[in-house]
Design a protein around this motif. Sequence first.
Motif, short mmCIF file in Angstrom:
data_model
loop_
_atom_site.label_atom_id
_atom_site.label_comp_id
_atom_site.label_asym_id
_atom_site.label_seq_id
_atom_site.Cartn_x
_atom_site.Cartn_y
_atom_site.Cartn_z
N ARG A 64 -20.29 -10.22 32.87
CA ARG A 64 -21.27 -11.09 32.18
C ARG A 64 -21.63 -10.85 30.86
NH1 ARG A 64 -25.69 -13.52 34.43
NH2 ARG A 64 -27.73 -13.71 33.08
N VAL A 65 -21.72 -11.81 30.10
CA VAL A 65 -22.28 -11.91 28.66
C VAL A 65 -23.61 -12.37 28.42
CG1 VAL A 65 -20.96 -13.86 28.00
CG2 VAL A 65 -21.53 -11.99 26.24
N GLU A 66 -24.48 -11.96 27.67
CA GLU A 66 -25.69 -12.51 27.19
C GLU A 66 -25.67 -12.65 25.71
OE1 GLU A 66 -29.06 -10.34 28.81
OE2 GLU A 66 -28.34 -10.90 31.07
N ILE A 67 -25.88 -13.78 25.29
CA ILE A 67 -25.89 -14.01 23.88
C ILE A 67 -27.16 -14.31 23.37
CG2 ILE A 67 -24.76 -15.27 21.93
CD1 ILE A 67 -22.28 -15.65 23.76
N ASP A 110 -33.11 -17.42 21.36
CA ASP A 110 -32.43 -18.21 22.36
C ASP A 110 -31.51 -17.40 22.89
OD1 ASP A 110 -34.16 -20.35 21.72
OD2 ASP A 110 -32.48 -21.42 20.31
N ARG A 111 -31.55 -17.27 24.24
CA ARG A 111 -30.83 -16.49 25.07
C ARG A 111 -29.70 -17.28 26.01
NH1 ARG A 111 -32.83 -11.52 27.56
NH2 ARG A 111 -32.73 -10.89 25.40
N ASN A 112 -28.39 -17.15 25.88
CA ASN A 112 -27.50 -17.95 26.69
C ASN A 112 -26.66 -16.79 27.58
OD1 ASN A 112 -27.86 -20.79 26.09
ND2 ASN A 112 -27.46 -19.98 24.08
N TRP A 113 -26.32 -17.10 28.62
CA TRP A 113 -25.25 -16.34 29.22
C TRP A 113 -24.07 -16.94 30.05
CZ3 TRP A 113 -25.00 -17.74 34.36
CH2 TRP A 113 -26.26 -18.50 34.59
N VAL A 160 -14.40 -18.08 34.38
CA VAL A 160 -16.15 -18.40 34.03
C VAL A 160 -16.60 -18.91 35.76
CG1 VAL A 160 -17.69 -19.82 33.08
CG2 VAL A 160 -15.82 -19.00 31.69
N LEU A 161 -17.58 -18.32 36.00
CA LEU A 161 -18.24 -18.79 37.36
C LEU A 161 -19.27 -19.79 36.92
CD1 LEU A 161 -18.64 -15.46 39.18
CD2 LEU A 161 -17.02 -17.27 39.76
N ASN A 162 -20.03 -19.44 35.88
CA ASN A 162 -21.23 -20.33 35.51
C ASN A 162 -21.77 -19.93 34.02
OD1 ASN A 162 -23.16 -18.11 35.88
ND2 ASN A 162 -23.08 -18.32 38.22
N GLN A 163 -22.27 -20.72 33.59
CA GLN A 163 -23.17 -20.38 32.32
C GLN A 163 -24.33 -21.09 31.83
OE1 GLN A 163 -19.67 -21.39 29.57
NE2 GLN A 163 -20.01 -23.41 29.79
N ARG A 164 -25.09 -20.89 31.08
CA ARG A 164 -26.08 -21.50 30.26
C ARG A 164 -26.52 -21.30 28.84
NH1 ARG A 164 -31.96 -20.86 29.75
NH2 ARG A 164 -31.69 -18.72 29.34
#
Length: 102
Positions: free
Chosen positions: A77-80, A86-89, A98-102
């Motif tokens: 997992r990565v959280e940016i 603003d946070r995306n992951w 990649v399984l999922n992202q936002r």
Amino acid sequence: MTDEIRGKCRYFLTYSGVKLPLKLLTELEPEQLENRNTFFRGYFDEQDRLVGLQKLVYGEVEMEHRYAYHANGILKRVEITDADGDRNWMDFDENGEVLNQR
């Protein structure tokens, strides 16, 4: 970007690539930071894996990445977080897909 990142903190001038986790380059000693406007703080776990990084510009955190790993060492997992907070992951499987992202 206020939660402390656990791990051994080291300092770097820049990074390379676009693949995650980012590769930090040109390690700096703490005394080399005095006259720098921009640098990166990298946080490393006991296995010397990058678990977090922060880009500092004029003393303010402009960007932050936090990394978690699968048992096999592949990024899980990565959280940016950007300068605006603003946070995306992104989540990855054990093969790095990649399984999922936002």
